[in-house]
Design a protein around this motif. Structure first.
Motif, PDB file in Angstrom:
ATOM      1  N   LEU A  49      28.939  63.266  35.845  1.00  0.00           N
ATOM      2  CA  LEU A  49      29.023  63.217  37.297  1.00  0.00           C
ATOM      3  C   LEU A  49      27.831  63.975  37.855  1.00  0.00           C
ATOM      4  CD1 LEU A  49      30.648  62.934  40.059  1.00  0.00           C
ATOM      5  CD2 LEU A  49      31.649  65.146  39.466  1.00  0.00           C
ATOM      6  N   SER A  50      27.203  63.423  38.875  1.00  0.00           N
ATOM      7  CA  SER A  50      26.112  64.115  39.549  1.00  0.00           C
ATOM      8  C   SER A  50      26.287  63.987  41.049  1.00  0.00           C
ATOM      9  CB  SER A  50      24.761  63.520  39.144  1.00  0.00           C
ATOM     10  OG  SER A  50      23.722  64.120  39.897  1.00  0.00           O
ATOM     11  N   PHE A  51      26.066  65.091  41.749  1.00  0.00           N
ATOM     12  CA  PHE A  51      26.063  65.076  43.207  1.00  0.00           C
ATOM     13  C   PHE A  51      24.638  65.094  43.750  1.00  0.00           C
ATOM     14  CE2 PHE A  51      30.411  66.592  42.539  1.00  0.00           C
ATOM     15  CZ  PHE A  51      31.086  65.733  43.389  1.00  0.00           C
ATOM     16  N   ASN A  52      23.682  64.887  42.885  1.00  0.00           N
ATOM     17  CA  ASN A  52      22.287  64.804  43.292  1.00  0.00           C
ATOM     18  C   ASN A  52      22.120  63.546  44.144  1.00  0.00           C
ATOM     19  OD1 ASN A  52      19.484  64.310  43.371  1.00  0.00           O
ATOM     20  ND2 ASN A  52      19.189  65.366  41.422  1.00  0.00           N
ATOM     21  N   SER A  53      21.502  63.677  45.303  1.00  0.00           N
ATOM     22  CA  SER A  53      21.386  62.520  46.196  1.00  0.00           C
ATOM     23  C   SER A  53      20.339  61.512  45.727  1.00  0.00           C
ATOM     24  CB  SER A  53      21.073  62.970  47.624  1.00  0.00           C
ATOM     25  OG  SER A  53      19.837  63.631  47.666  1.00  0.00           O
ATOM     26  N   TYR A  54      19.543  61.882  44.717  1.00  0.00           N
ATOM     27  CA  TYR A  54      18.596  60.902  44.200  1.00  0.00           C
ATOM     28  C   TYR A  54      19.343  59.915  43.307  1.00  0.00           C
ATOM     29  CZ  TYR A  54      15.199  58.372  41.558  1.00  0.00           C
ATOM     30  OH  TYR A  54      14.503  57.331  40.994  1.00  0.00           O
ATOM     31  N   VAL A  55      19.190  58.655  43.598  1.00  0.00           N
ATOM     32  CA  VAL A  55      19.721  57.600  42.742  1.00  0.00           C
ATOM     33  C   VAL A  55      18.663  56.504  42.688  1.00  0.00           C
ATOM     34  CG1 VAL A  55      20.975  56.437  44.622  1.00  0.00           C
ATOM     35  CG2 VAL A  55      21.712  56.112  42.271  1.00  0.00           C
ATOM     36  N   ASN A  56      18.447  55.966  41.509  1.00  0.00           N
ATOM     37  CA  ASN A  56      17.498  54.876  41.362  1.00  0.00           C
ATOM     38  C   ASN A  56      18.065  53.662  42.097  1.00  0.00           C
ATOM     39  OD1 ASN A  56      16.445  52.354  40.144  1.00  0.00           O
ATOM     40  ND2 ASN A  56      15.230  53.784  38.916  1.00  0.00           N
ATOM     41  N   TYR A  92      26.042  57.438  32.075  1.00  0.00           N
ATOM     42  CA  TYR A  92      25.992  57.911  30.692  1.00  0.00           C
ATOM     43  C   TYR A  92      24.543  57.860  30.258  1.00  0.00           C
ATOM     44  CZ  TYR A  92      25.749  53.051  28.958  1.00  0.00           C
ATOM     45  OH  TYR A  92      25.376  51.760  28.699  1.00  0.00           O
ATOM     46  N   GLU A  93      24.248  58.598  29.210  1.00  0.00           N
ATOM     47  CA  GLU A  93      22.887  58.646  28.687  1.00  0.00           C
ATOM     48  C   GLU A  93      22.865  58.067  27.283  1.00  0.00           C
ATOM     49  OE1 GLU A  93      21.056  62.539  30.890  1.00  0.00           O
ATOM     50  OE2 GLU A  93      22.285  62.898  29.108  1.00  0.00           O
ATOM     51  N   GLN A  94      21.814  57.321  27.025  1.00  0.00           N
ATOM     52  CA  GLN A  94      21.621  56.757  25.698  1.00  0.00           C
ATOM     53  C   GLN A  94      20.118  56.655  25.462  1.00  0.00           C
ATOM     54  OE1 GLN A  94      23.126  52.689  25.047  1.00  0.00           O
ATOM     55  NE2 GLN A  94      24.357  53.580  23.411  1.00  0.00           N
ATOM     56  N   ASN A  95      19.664  57.211  24.358  1.00  0.00           N
ATOM     57  CA  ASN A  95      18.227  57.229  24.044  1.00  0.00           C
ATOM     58  C   ASN A  95      17.408  57.814  25.199  1.00  0.00           C
ATOM     59  OD1 ASN A  95      18.770  56.000  21.549  1.00  0.00           O
ATOM     60  ND2 ASN A  95      18.684  53.973  22.492  1.00  0.00           N
ATOM     61  N   LYS A  96      17.908  58.910  25.765  1.00  0.00           N
ATOM     62  CA  LYS A  96      17.242  59.644  26.850  1.00  0.00           C
ATOM     63  C   LYS A  96      17.083  58.825  28.131  1.00  0.00           C
ATOM     64  CE  LYS A  96      14.907  62.817  23.786  1.00  0.00           C
ATOM     65  NZ  LYS A  96      13.713  63.545  23.469  1.00  0.00           N
ATOM     66  N   LYS A  97      17.888  57.777  28.294  1.00  0.00           N
ATOM     67  CA  LYS A  97      17.866  56.961  29.507  1.00  0.00           C
ATOM     68  C   LYS A  97      19.245  57.019  30.154  1.00  0.00           C
ATOM     69  CE  LYS A  97      16.614  52.254  31.030  1.00  0.00           C
ATOM     70  NZ  LYS A  97      17.293  52.170  32.205  1.00  0.00           N
ATOM     71  N   LYS A  98      19.261  57.126  31.494  1.00  0.00           N
ATOM     72  CA  LYS A  98      20.511  57.150  32.246  1.00  0.00           C
ATOM     73  C   LYS A  98      20.934  55.730  32.599  1.00  0.00           C
ATOM     74  CE  LYS A  98      20.088  61.577  34.614  1.00  0.00           C
ATOM     75  NZ  LYS A  98      20.036  62.229  35.932  1.00  0.00           N
ATOM     76  N   PHE A  99      22.239  55.466  32.467  1.00  0.00           N
ATOM     77  CA  PHE A  99      22.814  54.185  32.858  1.00  0.00           C
ATOM     78  C   PHE A  99      23.862  54.448  33.934  1.00  0.00           C
ATOM     79  CE2 PHE A  99      21.096  53.542  28.674  1.00  0.00           C
ATOM     80  CZ  PHE A  99      20.511  52.285  28.756  1.00  0.00           C
ATOM     81  N   LEU A 100      23.579  54.003  35.153  1.00  0.00           N
ATOM     82  CA  LEU A 100      24.469  54.204  36.290  1.00  0.00           C
ATOM     83  C   LEU A 100      25.686  53.298  36.144  1.00  0.00           C
ATOM     84  CD1 LEU A 100      24.712  55.639  39.089  1.00  0.00           C
ATOM     85  CD2 LEU A 100      23.654  53.579  40.069  1.00  0.00           C
ATOM     86  N   ILE A 101      26.886  53.894  36.167  1.00  0.00           N
ATOM     87  CA  ILE A 101      28.111  53.101  36.029  1.00  0.00           C
ATOM     88  C   ILE A 101      29.084  53.319  37.184  1.00  0.00           C
ATOM     89  CG2 ILE A 101      27.957  52.913  33.527  1.00  0.00           C
ATOM     90  CD1 ILE A 101      30.116  55.150  33.389  1.00  0.00           C
TER      91      ILE A 101
END
Length: 182
Positions: A49-56, A92-101
């Motif tokens: 969970l992130s409350f950071n307002s930055y989202v791709n 979730y993170e996989q291979n140092k990449k974030k996947f927005l779910i």
């Protein structure tokens, strides 16, 4: 209205995640482990969970596409996110990449009222309690800011989901009203 929230929190156990008694500082936490070892997309992942307002924005657009939402101009989506009072992302993170779910945001007058918008969970991860946990964290943040009236708009197919979280339609006969340009 405060009596409503006391009853709401007493009778609706939506705070069943490992953040049950912990309020997250939106500015301090880049990611918090929300669920460990969740099955999704044929693999086991840790959900953060992130409350950071930055989202791709492109990742958010893909997430919204996955549930069939109508595309909106990314420039306007960015403005909406930038002007939100609270934003929350699940990934979730996989291979140092974030996947927005998952994603949700709320706007507010910062005193009395807030409206929750854009609650979305990727179909591969639906039905596992993530939407419930995401809503619990958004509500917890808003209540921490002493926001007493929390509203949202829901498509007919998800009204029961929100009712199970304690939201009610047309409380005390109050009706939402809309104005659209001709």
């Amino acid at each position: 209205m405060m009596a409503f929230w006391k009853i709401f929190f007493k009778h609706h156990n939506i705070f069943s995640s490992n953040l049950n008694n912990q309020l997250v500082n939106q500015d301090a936490a880049d990611k918090i482990l929300l669920v460990k070892y969740l099955e999704g997309r044929g693999t086991i992942v840790n959900v953060y969970l992130s409350f950071n307002s930055y989202v791709n924005l492109h990742d958010l657009e893909k997430l919204c596409d996955s549930v069939g939402w109508v595309r909106r101009p990314l420039k306007k989506v960015k403005i909406a996110i930038d002007n939100s009072f609270v934003t929350a992302s699940l990934f979730y993170e996989q291979n140092k990449k974030k996947f927005l779910i998952g994603f949700a945001r709320a706007t507010s007058d910062t005193s009395f009222n807030a409206t929750i918008w854009d609650v979305v969970i990727h179909p591969d991860f639906q039905g596992q309690g993530l939407g419930k946990m995401l809503m619990a964290q958004i509500i917890k943040q808003l209540r921490y800011e002493d926001i007493n009236t929390i509203t949202l708009f829901a498509d007919p197919q998800v009204v029961n989901f929100y009712k199970h979280l304690g939201f009610i339609t047309d409380p005390d006969g109050v009706k939402g009203m809309f104005w659209y340009p001709l």
